[in-house]
Write a protein that holds these residues in place. Sequence first.
Motif: not given
Ligand SMILES: [Zn+2]
Length: 312
Positions: A24-26, A93-95, A150-153, A204-206, A208-210
């Motif tokens: 996901s993401h970058q 899912y994310h968004h 769902f990730d990231d909130g 929890s997803h951390g 700061n998402h690193v």
């Molecule tokens: Zn994430």
Amino acid sequence: MGKYFRGLGFVLILIISVIITGCSHQTVSSSAELTATMTPFQPQVPASATPTTTPPPTPTPLPTEETETPEEHPQFAPQELGPGEVTVPILLYHHVSDTLQTQYSVTTSALDEQMNWLYQNGYQTITVTELAHLIREGGTAPGRPVIITFDDGWLDLYENAYPILRKYGFQGTAYIVANAVNAQGNLSAEQLKELIDQGWEIGSHGLNHVDLTKSDGWQEEITASKAYLEKVLGIEILTFAYPYGVADIGVMNYTFSAGYTSAVGLGSTATHSRSTLYYLSRMEVKSWHGLDFFEEIMPWSDKKGSPVSESP
Ligand SMILES: [Zn+2]
């Protein structure tokens, strides 16, 4: 020898899942991801060390105007599962948005169609912590269980996804970036508490998402995010999602030591066991996925003609 093969299988699943689902993401360099997944994880999880689990709250009844339940759907008798190997598909899912154009965003109509597919095929949701409990101790589960994560909130979880799941009587598991709670475009503590009241699990997803395999202070990402979310939400946080799905054996062992009873990554299988408790496979739903994807990945569907026992 059996242990060896199980370990080897796990590595293969990790490698295949990284290849299939990416991240996901970058983008994180694939060599780094592969390195991160090369070490077989030997779980150090004696049954006696099972951390205590809090039973999920009973959802409070909703106002009648919001319980517009879709029509008839099949229901399947509960089944006894575990301990040990357990089959429960975990979706990721994310968004959920009608305006964002990214592979990590599904539209509200797509999500509604997918949730309706689950509903019409007799699926019922459980949480990740309930799955971890089934793997460790065994127990009763719905005839066709599914976990929706769902990730990231993101705020669109509350605004778009939550009402759709609620329509079908489904509860999800949301993995939250602790330092983003109450930030613009993200879920607030109040919204998270509402989800908890409705039977959702929060993980929890951390902080700061690193990428935990590359960051100084990665231990704090795991421990401090748990402590912070527990303080802000007033519940126990028992499950962790590795940012980008990346973890190595040190990260996985530390997640266990920190008091989490499970952790999730990426993957392509719906079958889990004690050896994957700290890297549970989640199948990511992307923007272009249609119902044929569900037919393909889900263990039970009417089309497949799986043997089923009808409930009375
Ligand atoms: Zn994430």
